[in-house]
Design a protein around this motif. Structure first.
Motif, PDB file in Angstrom:
ATOM      1  N   THR A   1      19.082 -12.514  -6.367  1.00  0.00           N
ATOM      2  CA  THR A   1      18.477 -12.147  -5.093  1.00  0.00           C
ATOM      3  C   THR A   1      18.959 -10.757  -4.694  1.00  0.00           C
ATOM      4  OG1 THR A   1      18.456 -14.466  -4.405  1.00  0.00           O
ATOM      5  CG2 THR A   1      18.151 -12.798  -2.685  1.00  0.00           C
ATOM      6  N   ALA A   2      18.015  -9.834  -4.515  1.00  0.00           N
ATOM      7  CA  ALA A   2      18.378  -8.452  -4.169  1.00  0.00           C
ATOM      8  C   ALA A   2      18.988  -8.408  -2.775  1.00  0.00           C
ATOM      9  CB  ALA A   2      17.158  -7.547  -4.244  1.00  0.00           C
ATOM     10  N   ARG A   3      20.119  -7.693  -2.650  1.00  0.00           N
ATOM     11  CA  ARG A   3      20.781  -7.555  -1.354  1.00  0.00           C
ATOM     12  C   ARG A   3      20.775  -6.111  -0.854  1.00  0.00           C
ATOM     13  NH1 ARG A   3      20.084 -12.491   0.229  1.00  0.00           N
ATOM     14  NH2 ARG A   3      21.441 -14.072  -0.724  1.00  0.00           N
ATOM     15  N   VAL A   4      21.169  -5.169  -1.713  1.00  0.00           N
ATOM     16  CA  VAL A   4      21.250  -3.755  -1.319  1.00  0.00           C
ATOM     17  C   VAL A   4      20.534  -2.922  -2.371  1.00  0.00           C
ATOM     18  CG1 VAL A   4      22.760  -1.810  -0.761  1.00  0.00           C
ATOM     19  CG2 VAL A   4      23.462  -4.140  -0.159  1.00  0.00           C
ATOM     20  N   ILE A   5      19.704  -1.975  -1.931  1.00  0.00           N
ATOM     21  CA  ILE A   5      18.955  -1.089  -2.828  1.00  0.00           C
ATOM     22  C   ILE A   5      19.459   0.343  -2.617  1.00  0.00           C
ATOM     23  CG2 ILE A   5      16.663  -0.418  -3.630  1.00  0.00           C
ATOM     24  CD1 ILE A   5      17.174  -3.481  -3.542  1.00  0.00           C
TER      25      ILE A   5
ATOM     26  N   ASN B   1      29.907  -6.272 -14.496  1.00  0.00           N
ATOM     27  CA  ASN B   1      29.691  -7.543 -13.809  1.00  0.00           C
ATOM     28  C   ASN B   1      30.430  -8.647 -14.557  1.00  0.00           C
ATOM     29  OD1 ASN B   1      27.631  -6.716 -11.791  1.00  0.00           O
ATOM     30  ND2 ASN B   1      26.397  -6.284 -13.612  1.00  0.00           N
ATOM     31  N   PHE B   2      30.984  -9.588 -13.808  1.00  0.00           N
ATOM     32  CA  PHE B   2      31.683 -10.729 -14.408  1.00  0.00           C
ATOM     33  C   PHE B   2      31.154 -12.029 -13.809  1.00  0.00           C
ATOM     34  CE2 PHE B   2      34.567  -7.134 -14.641  1.00  0.00           C
ATOM     35  CZ  PHE B   2      35.040  -7.198 -15.942  1.00  0.00           C
ATOM     36  N   LEU B   3      30.942 -13.014 -14.671  1.00  0.00           N
ATOM     37  CA  LEU B   3      30.521 -14.343 -14.241  1.00  0.00           C
ATOM     38  C   LEU B   3      31.297 -15.393 -15.038  1.00  0.00           C
ATOM     39  CD1 LEU B   3      26.629 -13.888 -14.156  1.00  0.00           C
ATOM     40  CD2 LEU B   3      28.132 -14.096 -12.156  1.00  0.00           C
ATOM     41  N   PRO B   4      31.677 -16.509 -14.413  1.00  0.00           N
ATOM     42  CA  PRO B   4      32.378 -17.562 -15.163  1.00  0.00           C
ATOM     43  C   PRO B   4      31.430 -18.249 -16.142  1.00  0.00           C
ATOM     44  CG  PRO B   4      31.895 -18.303 -12.930  1.00  0.00           C
ATOM     45  CD  PRO B   4      31.494 -16.850 -12.985  1.00  0.00           C
TER      46      PRO B   4
ATOM     47  N   VAL C   1      26.103 -19.936 -18.320  1.00  0.00           N
ATOM     48  CA  VAL C   1      26.443 -18.817 -17.449  1.00  0.00           C
ATOM     49  C   VAL C   1      25.367 -18.694 -16.379  1.00  0.00           C
ATOM     50  CG1 VAL C   1      27.042 -16.370 -17.322  1.00  0.00           C
ATOM     51  CG2 VAL C   1      27.432 -17.624 -19.454  1.00  0.00           C
ATOM     52  N   ALA C   2      25.688 -19.089 -15.168  1.00  0.00           N
ATOM     53  CA  ALA C   2      24.766 -18.964 -14.025  1.00  0.00           C
ATOM     54  C   ALA C   2      23.365 -19.466 -14.364  1.00  0.00           C
ATOM     55  CB  ALA C   2      24.704 -17.512 -13.562  1.00  0.00           C
ATOM     56  N   GLY C   3      23.307 -20.626 -15.010  1.00  0.00           N
ATOM     57  CA  GLY C   3      22.015 -21.231 -15.318  1.00  0.00           C
ATOM     58  C   GLY C   3      21.412 -20.831 -16.648  1.00  0.00           C
TER      59      GLY C   3
ATOM     60  N   GLY D   1      25.959 -17.039  -6.358  1.00  0.00           N
ATOM     61  CA  GLY D   1      26.950 -16.861  -5.302  1.00  0.00           C
ATOM     62  C   GLY D   1      27.883 -15.692  -5.489  1.00  0.00           C
ATOM     63  N   LYS D   2      27.697 -14.866  -6.547  1.00  0.00           N
ATOM     64  CA  LYS D   2      28.566 -13.723  -6.818  1.00  0.00           C
ATOM     65  C   LYS D   2      27.753 -12.436  -6.845  1.00  0.00           C
ATOM     66  CE  LYS D   2      31.907 -16.441  -9.458  1.00  0.00           C
ATOM     67  NZ  LYS D   2      32.876 -16.430  -8.343  1.00  0.00           N
ATOM     68  N   LEU D   3      28.406 -11.330  -6.431  1.00  0.00           N
ATOM     69  CA  LEU D   3      27.738 -10.033  -6.500  1.00  0.00           C
ATOM     70  C   LEU D   3      27.487  -9.648  -7.952  1.00  0.00           C
ATOM     71  CD1 LEU D   3      29.531  -7.834  -3.794  1.00  0.00           C
ATOM     72  CD2 LEU D   3      27.292  -8.946  -3.664  1.00  0.00           C
ATOM     73  N   PHE D   4      26.308  -9.110  -8.200  1.00  0.00           N
ATOM     74  CA  PHE D   4      25.919  -8.737  -9.560  1.00  0.00           C
ATOM     75  C   PHE D   4      25.054  -7.491  -9.437  1.00  0.00           C
ATOM     76  CE2 PHE D   4      23.627  -8.807 -13.502  1.00  0.00           C
ATOM     77  CZ  PHE D   4      24.444  -9.464 -14.408  1.00  0.00           C
ATOM     78  N   ARG D   5      25.496  -6.385 -10.068  1.00  0.00           N
ATOM     79  CA  ARG D   5      24.787  -5.110  -9.934  1.00  0.00           C
ATOM     80  C   ARG D   5      23.921  -4.841 -11.158  1.00  0.00           C
ATOM     81  NH1 ARG D   5      29.962  -4.457  -7.936  1.00  0.00           N
ATOM     82  NH2 ARG D   5      30.094  -3.802  -5.750  1.00  0.00           N
TER      83      ARG D   5
END
Length: 345
Positions: free
Chosen positions: A287-291, A240-243, A254-256, A306-310
């Motif tokens: 926020t969970a999107r796909v399980i 996973n990458f985040l700015p 980083v994302a709060g 706002g970014k995908l994070f697994r």
């Protein structure tokens, strides 16, 4: 000794550069895997070492001898191809013996080598059968046995397991690793399959765009990728990458979350493996999107800032799409990359 030294090797096809100034040393008896996506240059590099392609520049040395001007038969190598290249009209014995007969070895020596390599590859009971009657896995064993029978200094393998089904690939991986270690042969193995690379290699050379991005042990490549490309290519799911931006207190935002980071750089990319985050009271708001249940674990694809994070979580944890989670990164597993150079900081 069969050390392989590649010095400043480049390959150009007209206006297209397939390899850019490759430098690589493969030590005697090392199992080196060239890993990368299609078109990255790994097969071109293998063919140059084999003598099937001529480099546009640079040198290839095997066992202390420069060989880039020599034909393949004078380089002390054997090659195993993706399509096996066994002769369907010959018996298994004659397929394995083919190169030995070309060398005009005595029949007693041919018998010794064929029987020894057939036993190593567990195909001694197939020696009288025609290869056209064999399954894919059996033909692959014949191809490897034929290469080993030549007792080469170096074995080159170009995606040799790609035509086998998943279970057979698993069996052949384990078999290959043991056989090649026993044969004390230097091996270069080309694949786009990271599982093969991680399980087989002493070292992995990760290639991208005709360059070697990182050459290191499987653990080092996985845990400490030298570039963002390596982190995103190695691992399933990938990193996973985040700015991240440095705040006034010196910490990175980083994302709060506020996280300690490297001394250099005010804008970096934060990176973490999906298995290196855990549910905690404080962490990224996700926020969970796909399980995706995976047996012992569950892969949860979330959205963070706002970014995908697994995240790879324990399968006992009950998560549903839309649930809000707090995902905390393990501090010792965080990695940082320069967003401009994409190299590790």
């Amino acid at each position: 000794m069969a050390e392989i030294v590649i010095k400043n090797v480049a390959k150009r096809f007209g206006g297209f550069t397939a390899l850019h100034s490759i430098d690589l040393t493969i030590t005697d008896q090392e199992f080196m895997v060239l890993l990368g996506a299609s078109g990255c240059g790994k097969t071109t590099l293998l063919r140059i070492i084999a003598g099937l392609e001529t480099p546009s520049q640079g040198e290839v040395w095997i066992g202390g001898k420069r060989v880039d001007h020599l034909p393949p038969r004078e380089r002390g190598i054997s090659m195993v191809f993706q399509n096996y290249a066994v002769f369907p009209h010959l018996t298994v014995f004659e397929n394995i013996a083919f190169g030995l007969r070309m060398k005009k070895l005595p029949q007693t020596e041919i018998d010794r080598r064929v029987n020894r390599t057939a036993e190593l590859m567990h195909i001694e009971q197939l020696l009288k059968r025609y290869s056209g009657q064999l399954s894919g896995g059996q033909r692959q064993r014949v191809a490897v046995a034929r290469a080993l029978a030549m007792e080469p200094d170096v074995i080159l393998m170009d995606e040799p397991l790609s035509n086998l089904d998943a279970l057979l690939r698993l069996e052949m991986r384990a078999e290959l690793k043991g056989v090649l270690a026993d044969s004390k042969t230097t091996t270069i193995y080309v694949t786009h399959d990271q599982v093969e690379a991680m399980s087989l290699a002493d070292r992995i050379s990760v290639m991208n765009g005709g360059k070697i991005v990182q050459a290191a042990s499987p653990v080092e490549v996985y845990r400490n990728p030298a570039a963002r490309f390596v982190g995103s290519f190695i691992g399933n799911p990938p990193m996973n990458f985040l700015p991240a931006r440095r705040g006034t207190n010196g910490q990175f935002q980083v994302a709060g979350l506020e996280l300690p980071g490297p001394v250099a750089g005010d804008a970096l990319d934060f990176a973490i493996r999906p298995e290196d985050v855990e549910i905690a009271p404080t962490g990224f708001v996700a926020t969970a999107r796909v399980i995706e249940p995976l047996g012992a674990h569950t892969l949860v694809t979330t959205e963070v800032d706002g970014k995908l994070f697994r995240a790879v979580l324990d399968s006992d944890l009950k998560v549903a799409p839309g649930d809000e989670l707090r995902l905390a990164p393990k501090p010792d597993r965080v990695r940082w990359f320069d967003p401009e150079t994409t190299l590790a900081v």
